[in-house]
Write a protein that holds these residues in place. Sequence first.
Motif, mmCIF file in Angstrom:
data_model
loop_
_atom_site.group_PDB
_atom_site.id
_atom_site.type_symbol
_atom_site.label_atom_id
_atom_site.label_comp_id
_atom_site.label_asym_id
_atom_site.label_seq_id
_atom_site.Cartn_x
_atom_site.Cartn_y
_atom_site.Cartn_z
ATOM 1 N N GLN A 1 -18.450 -2.055 0.150
ATOM 2 C CA GLN A 1 -17.767 -2.313 1.415
ATOM 3 C C GLN A 1 -16.602 -3.289 1.229
ATOM 4 O O GLN A 1 -15.535 -3.123 1.830
ATOM 5 N N ARG A 2 -16.811 -4.296 0.372
ATOM 6 C CA ARG A 2 -15.722 -5.253 0.121
ATOM 7 C C ARG A 2 -14.552 -4.584 -0.601
ATOM 8 O O ARG A 2 -13.383 -4.881 -0.306
ATOM 9 N N ARG A 3 -14.858 -3.684 -1.549
ATOM 10 C CA ARG A 3 -13.774 -2.975 -2.226
ATOM 11 C C ARG A 3 -12.997 -2.123 -1.227
ATOM 12 O O ARG A 3 -11.760 -2.085 -1.264
ATOM 13 N N HIS A 4 -13.708 -1.448 -0.335
ATOM 14 C CA HIS A 4 -13.040 -0.602 0.651
ATOM 15 C C HIS A 4 -12.139 -1.426 1.566
ATOM 16 O O HIS A 4 -10.982 -1.053 1.826
ATOM 17 N N THR A 5 -12.653 -2.563 2.031
ATOM 18 C CA THR A 5 -11.859 -3.417 2.923
ATOM 19 C C THR A 5 -10.635 -3.967 2.213
ATOM 20 O O THR A 5 -9.520 -3.960 2.760
ATOM 21 N N ALA A 6 -10.813 -4.455 0.976
ATOM 22 C CA ALA A 6 -9.688 -5.014 0.221
ATOM 23 C C ALA A 6 -8.622 -3.956 -0.035
ATOM 24 O O ALA A 6 -7.418 -4.240 0.048
ATOM 25 N N ARG A 7 -9.048 -2.726 -0.307
ATOM 26 C CA ARG A 7 -8.074 -1.667 -0.583
ATOM 27 C C ARG A 7 -7.357 -1.233 0.681
ATOM 28 O O ARG A 7 -6.190 -0.844 0.629
ATOM 29 N N GLN A 8 -8.026 -1.304 1.824
ATOM 30 C CA GLN A 8 -7.350 -1.002 3.084
ATOM 31 C C GLN A 8 -6.288 -2.053 3.397
ATOM 32 O O GLN A 8 -5.178 -1.721 3.816
ATOM 33 N N ILE A 9 -6.634 -3.335 3.188
ATOM 34 C CA ILE A 9 -5.668 -4.407 3.441
ATOM 35 C C ILE A 9 -4.471 -4.275 2.515
ATOM 36 O O ILE A 9 -3.315 -4.395 2.937
ATOM 37 N N ALA A 10 -4.737 -4.015 1.231
ATOM 38 C CA ALA A 10 -3.639 -3.825 0.281
ATOM 39 C C ALA A 10 -2.808 -2.604 0.668
ATOM 40 O O ALA A 10 -1.578 -2.600 0.514
ATOM 41 N N ASP B 1 11.112 -10.550 2.352
ATOM 42 C CA ASP B 1 9.774 -10.361 2.920
ATOM 43 C C ASP B 1 8.926 -9.461 2.028
ATOM 44 O O ASP B 1 7.711 -9.659 1.890
ATOM 45 N N ALA B 2 9.573 -8.446 1.432
ATOM 46 C CA ALA B 2 8.839 -7.538 0.553
ATOM 47 C C ALA B 2 8.279 -8.284 -0.651
ATOM 48 O O ALA B 2 7.129 -8.065 -1.058
ATOM 49 N N ASP B 3 9.076 -9.187 -1.228
ATOM 50 C CA ASP B 3 8.588 -9.982 -2.360
ATOM 51 C C ASP B 3 7.409 -10.846 -1.945
ATOM 52 O O ASP B 3 6.432 -11.003 -2.692
ATOM 53 N N ALA B 4 7.497 -11.429 -0.746
ATOM 54 C CA ALA B 4 6.396 -12.260 -0.258
ATOM 55 C C ALA B 4 5.139 -11.414 -0.045
ATOM 56 O O ALA B 4 4.021 -11.862 -0.345
ATOM 57 N N ARG B 5 5.327 -10.194 0.447
ATOM 58 C CA ARG B 5 4.173 -9.311 0.641
ATOM 59 C C ARG B 5 3.529 -8.972 -0.700
ATOM 60 O O ARG B 5 2.306 -8.911 -0.829
ATOM 61 N N ILE B 6 4.371 -8.708 -1.707
ATOM 62 C CA ILE B 6 3.844 -8.392 -3.039
ATOM 63 C C ILE B 6 3.035 -9.555 -3.583
ATOM 64 O O ILE B 6 1.974 -9.374 -4.195
ATOM 65 N N GLU B 7 3.504 -10.771 -3.346
ATOM 66 C CA GLU B 7 2.796 -11.954 -3.848
ATOM 67 C C GLU B 7 1.429 -12.106 -3.184
ATOM 68 O O GLU B 7 0.502 -12.635 -3.792
ATOM 69 N N THR B 8 1.280 -11.664 -1.927
ATOM 70 C CA THR B 8 -0.033 -11.755 -1.277
ATOM 71 C C THR B 8 -1.071 -10.873 -1.955
ATOM 72 O O THR B 8 -2.267 -11.098 -1.795
ATOM 73 N N LEU B 9 -0.604 -9.892 -2.729
ATOM 74 C CA LEU B 9 -1.520 -9.037 -3.476
ATOM 75 C C LEU B 9 -1.845 -9.613 -4.846
ATOM 76 O O LEU B 9 -2.559 -8.977 -5.631
ATOM 77 N N GLY B 10 -1.301 -10.802 -5.126
ATOM 78 C CA GLY B 10 -1.531 -11.404 -6.433
ATOM 79 C C GLY B 10 -0.598 -10.876 -7.500
ATOM 80 O O GLY B 10 -0.882 -11.007 -8.696
ATOM 81 N N LEU B 11 0.517 -10.270 -7.087
ATOM 82 C CA LEU B 11 1.478 -9.701 -8.030
ATOM 83 C C LEU B 11 2.727 -10.569 -8.107
ATOM 84 O O LEU B 11 3.118 -11.207 -7.125
ATOM 85 N N ASP B 12 3.360 -10.570 -9.262
ATOM 86 C CA ASP B 12 4.610 -11.301 -9.464
ATOM 87 C C ASP B 12 5.772 -10.325 -9.294
ATOM 88 O O ASP B 12 5.907 -9.383 -10.084
#
Length: 486
Positions: free
Chosen positions: A238-247, A263-274
């Motif tokens: 369930q946690r994997r499903h929720t995390a993938r929906q948010i991403a 804003d797009a760069d900031a959104r990418i960073e929220t996913l833990g990406l550089d």
Amino acid sequence: MALSLADLMAVPALHLKNLGSTRTPLTAPIDWVAVTELENPQAFLSGGELVLTTGARQGTADAQRSFVRQIRRAGAVGIGFGIGFEHDAVPQALIAEANRWGVPVVEVPYVTPFIAIGKLVADARSADHYTKLERLLREHQVLARALLTGGGLPALLRKLAGMVGSELSISQYGSEVFSTSGATAAATDGDDDGWHAVALSTGKRDASTLWLRKPFRDDGIVDYARGLISIELNNLAQRRHTARQIAGQVVTDIVRGTVEAADADARIETLGLDPASKYFVLLVQDSGDRFAMLSTMVLPAELHSAVAAVIKADEHDELLLIVPSQLGDPAGLGRALSRKMHDVGITEAVGIGGSYAQANGLRWSYFEAREAATRGLDVNVPERLSLTSLLLASGDVPMAAMAAEALGPLVAFDTAHGAELVDTLETYLRLNGSVAAVADALTLHRNTVRYRLTQIAELTGYDPAVTPDRVQLWLALAVRRLSPPA
């Protein structure tokens, strides 16, 4: 701890005397005490009992020898013969037969009531049961604490492995997802490779199994652990499903080009990406019920550091993985994902996008992966950056609107009349404008194909036989096929 005959012999108050052979061991644990005066008590014994008797029905040597044989067949641990009632001494025929079959015989004097022996055995069994219960409750607490204090399933499995003295493994969809060692039972059928299988119930069709390498100890803790593991596996899904929906919500905004670059760069960073690093996309499309499994399944170990997202579109759902370029060969990682999906029962193609940086790069890779996924192979590597993908990735070019304007009349006509103009157009362009080839492919008369092409030209204003118009229609169809979710 359960008492043995040797333990009872060591109790002075019982005044017991061993009359059997010195070669006959007295160490077997006594499960219970059975008092009987039957000639043949075998039907009332389940094994492990100390049988107490005064020999009231054993007046002859034959009866005494028969009694011993029945006791032995029943699996009793020995005979306690009470003297001073029917017999002043234990009959020699009974002792001889007992020695012959290795059945212990002890003399119980008149002053020792049978109930005294029964009480000692019962108290010992009760104390042993209480001790085991206390240990089991402590082990319950240890497992629950390991799971709930941040250690998760790996910590629980390590604790359980120590309790049962064995290596453990958990498999889902036939492949291993957790293990306490390098050994694996997922590819075996359990017994043939020395593993014991315990089915786990997660509420999903994932064939989850807990494997224990034989031999192992189990005083009831495995059943308790089984329940904890089942609940945790379901929670993880369930946690994997929720995390993938948010991403997926973040990725949808990026691929649609609805956010500014900053804003797009900031959104990418929220996913833990550089945003400055390069990533490529692995993409799977599925429109069936199996997508629920795809959106919750455990990723291959090679892709655990990738960001997974699910996107719901009108015609299909998508699972996409944003993978750091340094993680490995894209084709190899795509094959690992394809193998994992086959374990789950999903045979859809995997599309791979190119490796780029920044938000626009992520969009390009996404559209390349979508286009690659339509090529029909299990794993489809990216080709040169196509004109369609490049235009779709550009927020400045309203490709979706252009495609809808060009193809809208055809879609409306097909819907209203049950026609197949869009399918005919796609086949015509795919077969390089050959009317004869289209007729063969769709099982139509050539005149029917020509009539449909005339209808397409009249409805859209674009003639498929004219090169500029053909390019326009081809782009519109490609955009319709590859457009991101609305």
